[in-house]
Scaffold this active site. Structure first.
Site, short mmCIF file in Angstrom:
data_model
loop_
_atom_site.label_atom_id
_atom_site.label_comp_id
_atom_site.label_asym_id
_atom_site.label_seq_id
_atom_site.Cartn_x
_atom_site.Cartn_y
_atom_site.Cartn_z
N ASP A 231 51.27 49.05 28.48
CA ASP A 231 50.76 50.42 28.32
C ASP A 231 50.21 50.62 26.90
OD1 ASP A 231 53.39 50.08 27.47
OD2 ASP A 231 54.12 52.02 28.18
N ASP A 255 44.48 42.04 35.63
CA ASP A 255 43.39 42.65 36.39
C ASP A 255 42.94 43.93 35.68
OD1 ASP A 255 41.64 43.16 38.58
OD2 ASP A 255 43.12 44.52 39.43
C1 IPM Z 1 38.96 40.92 40.23
C2 IPM Z 1 38.91 41.82 41.43
C3 IPM Z 1 39.80 41.23 42.52
C4 IPM Z 1 41.21 41.23 41.97
C5 IPM Z 1 39.72 41.93 43.87
C6 IPM Z 1 38.31 42.00 44.39
C7 IPM Z 1 40.61 41.28 44.89
O1 IPM Z 1 39.25 43.11 41.10
O2 IPM Z 1 38.53 39.77 40.34
O3 IPM Z 1 39.46 41.35 39.19
O4 IPM Z 1 41.93 42.23 42.11
O5 IPM Z 1 41.61 40.23 41.40
MN MN Z 2 39.65 43.37 38.97
#
Ligand code: IPM
Ligand code: MN
Length: 376
Positions: A231, A255
């Site tokens: 965070d 992500d």
């Molecule tokens: C990424 C995308 C993917 C993920 C999705 C499309 C599954 O957001 O490559 O970051 O969550 O990893």
């Molecule tokens: Mn992503």
């Protein structure tokens, strides 16, 4: 003898079919100019649109072709209305299936700001922003251990299990430290630094992750320890990106912070990524299929082109192939030159001091990069 690399190409959905051809074109030209290696490209359709047309997400033989490949180039997946029974977006399982199936445990997402792009963050320039997010890619919240409880037709409860294993944490953290040793340190002070990003004040998985970080850091003399809660990281990486060199974290946290890191470098259009394991590699821009601008030649091909450059770097490292290394450098220099001339750019980069420029088409950006590689 020149090595030939078998590259599987999946343009996928939306702007994927616009940016990936530019990448293949740039790779071909870099190969022709540098010489000493060759490509054998094998292309397949896939994704949501393909699913709507065929009822399948990709052709049957595609998986086996990937298994016999040297690398995979990926565009994007996701198309409006293309949803599988159960609610999963058609195409997502290809990407996640390849990450898990090919054991691509390290997802590398560099945040490097090119000269000639204005950071979206005021006061940050290319001398401040050059770090890599190393996102764990085969466990965490993405393990397919999940489910929905429905009673009497009503969905009442959903569970997603987050898995952190010793094996998974060890290999990603080690990858981050090895990568750090190949880099030149953080922009702020030149120090080699691996920042461990977690939520170990709350989560057991993160406590294990950090404990393993503490074990591994001891065998990397000269690399500075750094701990940040995820965070807090969402503000520190924006306020002080120059502090960061290599950032290692679990899947879902990676992500999120990797999308955030894209604002430092000019947006998703220029954000590249590499998904790599011991044997295989898959390279894709971080952006998605962007159906709203698809088919209009508006998408920025640079995220995809730099992903192609990362493919060459990975092949170079894996096979000790100096020619691939040289080709990667040529591509990077060409992109950098095109941007620093401050003329050719897609609409996503026409803001701030570039607001008055007439936006270039996707193919015009590809073309300009190709010209620079040829001229070198
Ligand atoms: C990424 C995308 C993917 C993920 C999705 C499309 C599954 O957001 O490559 O970051 O969550 O990893
Ligand atoms: Mn992503």
């Amino acid at each position: 003898m020149a090595r030939t690399y078998k590259i599987v190409v999946f343009p996928g959905d939306g702007v994927g079919v616009e940016v990936v051809p530019e990448t293949v074109r740039v790779l071909r030209v870099a190969r022709d100019v540098v010489t000493g290696f060759d490509f054998d490209f094998v292309e397949y359709p896939c994704g949501g649109k393909y699913y709507l047309e065929t009822g399948k997400e990709w052709p049957d033989e595609a998986w086996e072709t990937c298994r016999s490949s040297d690398a995979v180039l990926f565009g994007a997946i996701g198309w409006p209305g293309a949803v599988k029974p159960g609610g999963v977006l058609a195409g997502v399982d290809i990407l996640l299936g390849l990450r898990f199936g090919l054991d691509l445990y390290a997802n590398l997402r560099p945040a490097k700001l090119f000269g000639g792009i204005e950071s979206r963050i005021l006061g940050k320039s290319s001398k401040d922003v050059d770090f890599v997010v190393v996102r764990e890619n085969t466990e965490g919240l993405y393990v397919p251990i999940r489910g929905m409880l429905s009673r009497g037709g009503a969905d009442e409860l959903a569970v997603d299990v987050r898995v952190i294993t010793r094996k998974g944490a060890e290999r990603i953290i080690r990858y981050a430290f090895d990568l750090c040793m190949r880099r030149n340190g953080a922009p702020s002070d030149g120090k080699r630094r691996v920042s461990c990003v977690d939520k170990s004040n709350v989560l057991d998985g993160c406590r294990l992750f950090r404990r393993i970080y503490d074990e591994i850091v001891q065998s990397y003399g000269g690399v500075e320890r750094d701990y940040v809660y995820v965070d807090a990281m969402t503000q520190w990486m924006i306020r002080a990106p120059e502090h960061y060199d290599v950032v290692v974290t679990s899947n879902f946290q990676g992500d999120i912070i990797s999308d955030l890191s894209a604002v430092l470098i000019g947006g998703m259009g220029v954000a590249p990524s590499a998904n790599v394991g011991e044997r295989y590699g898959l390279f894709e821009p971080v952006h998605g299929s962007a159906p709203d601008i698809a088919g209009q030649q508006k998408a920025n091909p640079i995220g995809s082109i730099i992903s192609g450059k990362m493919m060459l770097e990975w092949l170079a490292l894996k096979h000790g192939d100096k020619a691939c290394e040289k080709a990667a450098l040529r591509i990077e220099e060409a992109v950098s030159k095109v941007l620093s001339e401050e003329k050719v750019r897609t609409i996503d980069l026409c803001y701030g001091k570039y607001a008055g420029l007439a936006p270039s088409k996707t193919s015009e950006v590809g073309e300009s990069i190709v010209r620079k590689i040829e001229k070198h």
